[in-house]
Write a protein that holds these residues in place. Structure first.
Motif, short mmCIF file in Angstrom:
data_model
loop_
_atom_site.label_atom_id
_atom_site.label_comp_id
_atom_site.label_asym_id
_atom_site.label_seq_id
_atom_site.Cartn_x
_atom_site.Cartn_y
_atom_site.Cartn_z
N ILE A 1 3.40 13.15 155.35
CA ILE A 1 3.96 14.33 154.69
C ILE A 1 5.29 13.96 154.03
CG2 ILE A 1 4.77 16.70 155.02
CD1 ILE A 1 1.71 16.26 155.40
N ALA A 2 6.11 13.13 154.69
CA ALA A 2 7.39 12.70 154.11
C ALA A 2 7.15 11.90 152.84
CB ALA A 2 8.16 11.86 155.13
N GLN A 3 6.14 11.02 152.84
CA GLN A 3 5.83 10.24 151.65
C GLN A 3 5.43 11.15 150.49
OE1 GLN A 3 2.86 7.79 153.54
NE2 GLN A 3 4.16 5.98 153.45
N GLU A 4 4.66 12.18 150.81
CA GLU A 4 4.22 13.14 149.79
C GLU A 4 5.41 13.95 149.26
OE1 GLU A 4 1.58 17.14 149.94
OE2 GLU A 4 0.69 15.38 150.90
N LEU A 5 6.25 14.46 150.17
CA LEU A 5 7.39 15.29 149.77
C LEU A 5 8.38 14.54 148.89
CD1 LEU A 5 8.56 17.38 152.86
CD2 LEU A 5 7.57 18.21 150.74
N PHE A 6 8.63 13.28 149.23
CA PHE A 6 9.64 12.50 148.52
C PHE A 6 9.01 11.58 147.45
CE2 PHE A 6 11.62 13.72 152.51
CZ PHE A 6 12.79 14.30 152.03
N GLN A 7 7.72 11.82 147.16
CA GLN A 7 6.99 11.09 146.13
C GLN A 7 7.10 9.57 146.32
OE1 GLN A 7 8.53 12.71 142.50
NE2 GLN A 7 7.69 14.73 142.91
N ARG A 8 6.86 9.16 147.54
CA ARG A 8 6.87 7.73 147.87
C ARG A 8 5.53 7.37 148.51
NH1 ARG A 8 11.98 4.66 148.05
NH2 ARG A 8 13.46 6.06 147.12
N HIS A 9 4.46 7.67 147.81
CA HIS A 9 3.12 7.43 148.33
C HIS A 9 2.94 5.95 148.68
CE1 HIS A 9 2.13 11.49 147.17
NE2 HIS A 9 2.69 11.26 146.00
N ASP A 10 2.34 5.71 149.82
CA ASP A 10 2.07 4.35 150.30
C ASP A 10 3.33 3.51 150.42
OD1 ASP A 10 -0.66 4.93 150.33
OD2 ASP A 10 -0.86 4.38 148.22
#
Length: 196
Positions: A95-104
């Motif tokens: 969820i943090a990766q998605e919120l901060f647009q840092r996928h993978d």
């Protein structure tokens, strides 16, 4: 400043590995487990600052906190420990990766050694397994801090030297101008028989 929000550290943690991040930090109330996709463990500083309007009670388990437009259910509140943890919002990594647009993307992996003497061996093995990553230990961080301080000291030495040189040049210019302005008087005094 009074009334300003604390600096909040949003930490994305893989559910099931919360203890690796929290270490010896204890839970004041609720759970220390991110059991739901939109669960959050918060520090006491966050709980106090974001307490419901008109309430004198800080946030607690069951309350909701908004982070970048997404609501999270508070499942646990940490005990007071340090500024970093007191102002933390711990949410699931995905969820943090998605919120901060840092996928993978993962910015740091924290490994805790069971014994202090194992830290160097773990660092060597991590670097060997993942050569593209930078494995750092507490000693590396201390060396990096020393290097930064050394560069800052050198910069201040250059600044001090520059200021001293500027003062010397300024004094020399003032003395030179004073002598140039008094050339006539010096010439007159010499003509009257004054010593050189």
């Amino acid at each position: 400043l009074v009334g300003m929000p604390p600096t909040v550290l949003a930490a994305g943690i893989q559910p099931g590995y919360e203890h690796a991040y929290l270490g010896s930090i204890e839970i004041e109330s609720g759970s220390g487990s991110l059991s739901d996709a939109y669960a959050a463990i918060i520090g006491p500083g966050v709980a106090k600052f974001y307490q419901p309007e008109g309430s004198d009670q800080p946030l607690g388990p069951g309350d909701t906190i908004e982070l970048r437009g997404q609501d999270f259910s508070v499942v646990g509140v940490l005990k007071t420990s340090s500024e970093v943890f007191d102002n933390s919002v711990i949410i699931p990594l995905e969820i943090a990766q998605e919120l901060f647009q840092r996928h993978d993307s993962v910015s740091a992996v924290i490994l805790t050694a069971g014994q202090v003497e194992d830290a160097a061996r773990i660092q060597t093995q991590a670097q060997a397994l993942f050569p593209d990553l930078k494995a750092s230990s507490e000693e590396n961080l201390a060396c990096n801090a020393d290097e930064v301080l050394k560069l800052m000291r050198q910069m201040f030495t250059v600044i001090n030297s520059s200021i001293l040189l500027a003062v010397i040049v300024s004094v020399a210019i003032v003395i030179g101008i004073s002598v140039m302005e008094q050339r006539k008087e010096i010439g007159t005094l010499r003509a009257m028989g004054a010593r050189q």
